[in-house]
Enzyme design. Sequence first.
Site, PDB file in Angstrom:
ATOM      1  CD  GLU A 256      40.915  42.362  36.407  1.00 19.23           C
ATOM      2  OE1 GLU A 256      41.294  42.363  35.043  1.00 19.23           O
ATOM      3  OE2 GLU A 256      39.920  43.105  36.436  1.00 19.23           O
ATOM      4  CB  CYS A 295      49.003  43.427  35.224  1.00 22.82           C
ATOM      5  SG  CYS A 295      47.973  44.945  35.958  1.00 22.82           S
TER       6      CYS A 295
HETATM    7  P1  NAP Z   1      50.848  34.919  41.569  1.00 20.94           P
HETATM    8  O1  NAP Z   1      51.366  33.402  42.557  1.00 20.94           O
HETATM    9  O2  NAP Z   1      48.662  33.840  40.816  1.00 20.94           O
HETATM   10  O3  NAP Z   1      50.085  34.649  43.255  1.00 20.94           O
HETATM   11  C1  NAP Z   1      48.753  36.057  43.135  1.00 20.94           C
HETATM   12  C2  NAP Z   1      47.773  35.660  44.428  1.00 20.94           C
HETATM   13  O4  NAP Z   1      47.278  34.335  44.577  1.00 20.94           O
HETATM   14  C3  NAP Z   1      48.867  35.482  45.381  1.00 20.94           C
HETATM   15  O5  NAP Z   1      48.258  36.269  46.451  1.00 20.94           O
HETATM   16  C4  NAP Z   1      49.219  33.826  46.100  1.00 20.94           C
HETATM   17  O6  NAP Z   1      49.527  34.514  47.587  1.00 20.94           O
HETATM   18  C5  NAP Z   1      47.344  34.499  45.883  1.00 20.94           C
HETATM   19  N1  NAP Z   1      47.304  32.379  46.026  1.00 20.94           N
HETATM   20  C6  NAP Z   1      49.341  31.180  44.934  1.00 20.94           C
HETATM   21  N2  NAP Z   1      47.169  30.093  44.546  1.00 20.94           N
HETATM   22  C7  NAP Z   1      46.803  30.245  45.607  1.00 20.94           C
HETATM   23  C8  NAP Z   1      45.299  28.891  46.089  1.00 20.94           C
HETATM   24  N3  NAP Z   1      45.939  28.212  45.988  1.00 20.94           N
HETATM   25  N4  NAP Z   1      44.637  29.813  46.797  1.00 20.94           N
HETATM   26  C9  NAP Z   1      44.269  31.002  46.984  1.00 20.94           C
HETATM   27  N5  NAP Z   1      45.553  31.744  46.957  1.00 20.94           N
HETATM   28  C10 NAP Z   1      46.231  31.827  45.923  1.00 20.94           C
HETATM   29  O7  NAP Z   1      50.677  35.756  40.601  1.00 20.94           O
HETATM   30  P2  NAP Z   1      51.690  37.263  41.493  1.00 20.94           P
HETATM   31  O8  NAP Z   1      53.138  36.146  41.339  1.00 20.94           O
HETATM   32  O9  NAP Z   1      51.423  37.581  42.542  1.00 20.94           O
HETATM   33  O10 NAP Z   1      51.361  37.907  40.525  1.00 20.94           O
HETATM   34  C11 NAP Z   1      52.050  38.487  39.221  1.00 20.94           C
HETATM   35  C12 NAP Z   1      51.246  38.017  38.156  1.00 20.94           C
HETATM   36  O11 NAP Z   1      49.951  38.337  38.316  1.00 20.94           O
HETATM   37  C13 NAP Z   1      51.334  38.559  37.041  1.00 20.94           C
HETATM   38  O12 NAP Z   1      50.389  37.477  35.510  1.00 20.94           O
HETATM   39  C14 NAP Z   1      50.632  39.433  35.827  1.00 20.94           C
HETATM   40  O13 NAP Z   1      50.375  40.109  34.743  1.00 20.94           O
HETATM   41  C15 NAP Z   1      49.589  39.123  37.069  1.00 20.94           C
HETATM   42  N6  NAP Z   1      49.083  40.700  37.393  1.00 20.94           N
HETATM   43  C16 NAP Z   1      47.400  40.900  36.941  1.00 20.94           C
HETATM   44  C17 NAP Z   1      47.390  42.348  37.402  1.00 20.94           C
HETATM   45  C18 NAP Z   1      46.123  42.587  36.032  1.00 20.94           C
HETATM   46  O14 NAP Z   1      45.363  43.045  37.113  1.00 20.94           O
HETATM   47  N7  NAP Z   1      45.324  41.844  35.610  1.00 20.94           N
HETATM   48  C19 NAP Z   1      47.376  42.658  38.251  1.00 20.94           C
HETATM   49  C20 NAP Z   1      48.841  42.550  38.623  1.00 20.94           C
HETATM   50  C21 NAP Z   1      49.045  41.288  38.361  1.00 20.94           C
HETATM   51  P3  NAP Z   1      50.235  34.283  47.696  1.00 20.94           P
HETATM   52  O15 NAP Z   1      51.260  34.684  47.652  1.00 20.94           O
HETATM   53  O16 NAP Z   1      50.366  33.987  49.577  1.00 20.94           O
HETATM   54  O17 NAP Z   1      50.690  32.316  47.789  1.00 20.94           O
END
Ligand code: NAP
Length: 520
Positions: A256, A295
């Site tokens: 997602e 999101c």
């Molecule tokens: P993100 O930076 O991609 O992080 C998401 C998750 O991935 C966090 O728990 C992060 O952990 C983890 N992560 C990062 N690098 C990783 C790796 N190498 N291995 C495993 N896990 C890893 O995204 P975000 O900044 O939290 O969220 C914002 C984005 O999410 C926006 O673009 C939004 O559109 C999207 N979003 C989408 C939905 C949907 O349902 N489609 C819902 C909500 C948000 P850490 O925090 O520990 O780095």
Amino acid sequence: MIELESYLNGEWKAGTGKKATLKNPATGEAVAETSTSGLDFAAALTYARDVGGPALRAMTFAERGAMLKEMSKALHEVRDELIEASIINAGTTRSDSKFDIDGATGTLAYYAGVGKRLGDRTYLVEGEGEQLTRGARFWGHHLLVPRRGVAVHINAFNFPAWGLAEKAACALLAGVPVVTKPATSTILPAYRLMKTLVDAKILPDGALSFVCGSAGDLVTHLGPQDVLAFTGSGDTGAMLRRMDNVIERSVRINVEADSLNAMVLGEDVEAGSDTYQMFIRHASREITQKTGQKCTATRRVFVPEAIIDRVIEDLGEALSVVTVGNPHLDEVRMGPLSNEQQHRDVRAGMAKLIESGCKVVWGDPEKVELIDADAAKGCFVGPVLLRNDAPGESTLVHELEVFGPVSTIMPYGSLDEAVSLVARGEGGLVASCYCDDKKALGQWILGLAPHSGRVLAGSKKVADQAISPGMVLPSCVHGGPGRAGGGEELGGERGLNFYLQRTSVQGDRALLDRVLDLKA
Ligand code: NAP
């Protein structure tokens, strides 16, 4: 300073080494720290598979549903504590905190009802089955059984409670143990939630584990019976999809990701009408709720060329009542962005859109008037409305998701043109159309559906009932094609399918009926 711990192998464990500091985004103060270094994730996954898995699979859907109901009740009892954790760590106002916390308890309660309905079974059989050869006896069924692995859930920072609960509800009801990993920067509410569930002793040992901080090598240990459900940025999602073990061992993955969700105002809708008012109300809510960090928030607003100035005026008026500042105060409608990185990204994103040709028509990307807060310490931005008069020739406005209280309003000339402009987002979570002309409404829905996981059709008869498009309901699927990740979650019973193995079973119809207990 509170030191947070992970819950693995049935016990709380602190990581060693350098710790991540969680901050209050309204004040910049540190609220907690956590680390996962040195924790043995391979052992934690094995424990979940070997201890949690058999315990869950021994339970019927009704029993698992009853467990979800207990989880929901236990969390509801500590609602105020969870709201406070959300305010101080995610910067959400009380109302925005409730949106996350009540979303979590509501989704667990909803799936408790699904479990009750599915009853005293431990697996599912789809439909009536089919006759496979000329003779009436040789029959085929499709069976859905819990996978024997573990579900790893990785979530984004914006819904620490709901994100954990909505994924866990489906996996646990399906009979699959969960290792959940919320985003580090806003993990405090999820930590409190997990503490409550562990203390209440509702779940079997190994059924729900909690990674409090960086994922480390967690995903590298997943194998063929395991699943990975990820919510977050498209870049992280793509990186996870490309991991060697995910590809080579066919780890089932659901993503997602980002989305440039759109709203369109139909050509038939008159300014001031009920449908128009609903459109303005929804747009204003989608721009500002959770400081635009949903999101499903609306990033692009398409309106007929002839009415664009009026829409900007009315939307600006709706936005003008949105007060910004200390999220603890009742008079504040919008809190800060959730963390410093977000603050930098949102400001940089707005600057890029402006450089690409968008004009600021409401708000100020550089400053905002605050109530009881210090702009130098907190991650504040005010609502900003941009305008782009040439959406057909622009690219960035359809590509760049600015994850904050920012939307771009754009004119369209015809319904077909508007649909193709929405499609330029390359796949979204939700699109909404506001229209009272029956023929056009059908065209909007069918035109938008291939590009969106959900379509909200706003018309006058539902003007006082329809929820705003950014709200995700457990009964309707959540996810979307393309940029949105290509995934699907929730949707009632459909949400369980990701965790179940669908296997076709062929044999003697009468025997299968008995063996699979289908006559019961
Ligand atoms: P993100 O930076 O991609 O992080 C998401 C998750 O991935 C966090 O728990 C992060 O952990 C983890 N992560 C990062 N690098 C990783 C790796 N190498 N291995 C495993 N896990 C890893 O995204 P975000 O900044 O939290 O969220 C914002 C984005 O999410 C926006 O673009 C939004 O559109 C999207 N979003 C989408 C939905 C949907 O349902 N489609 C819902 C909500 C948000 P850490 O925090 O520990 O780095």
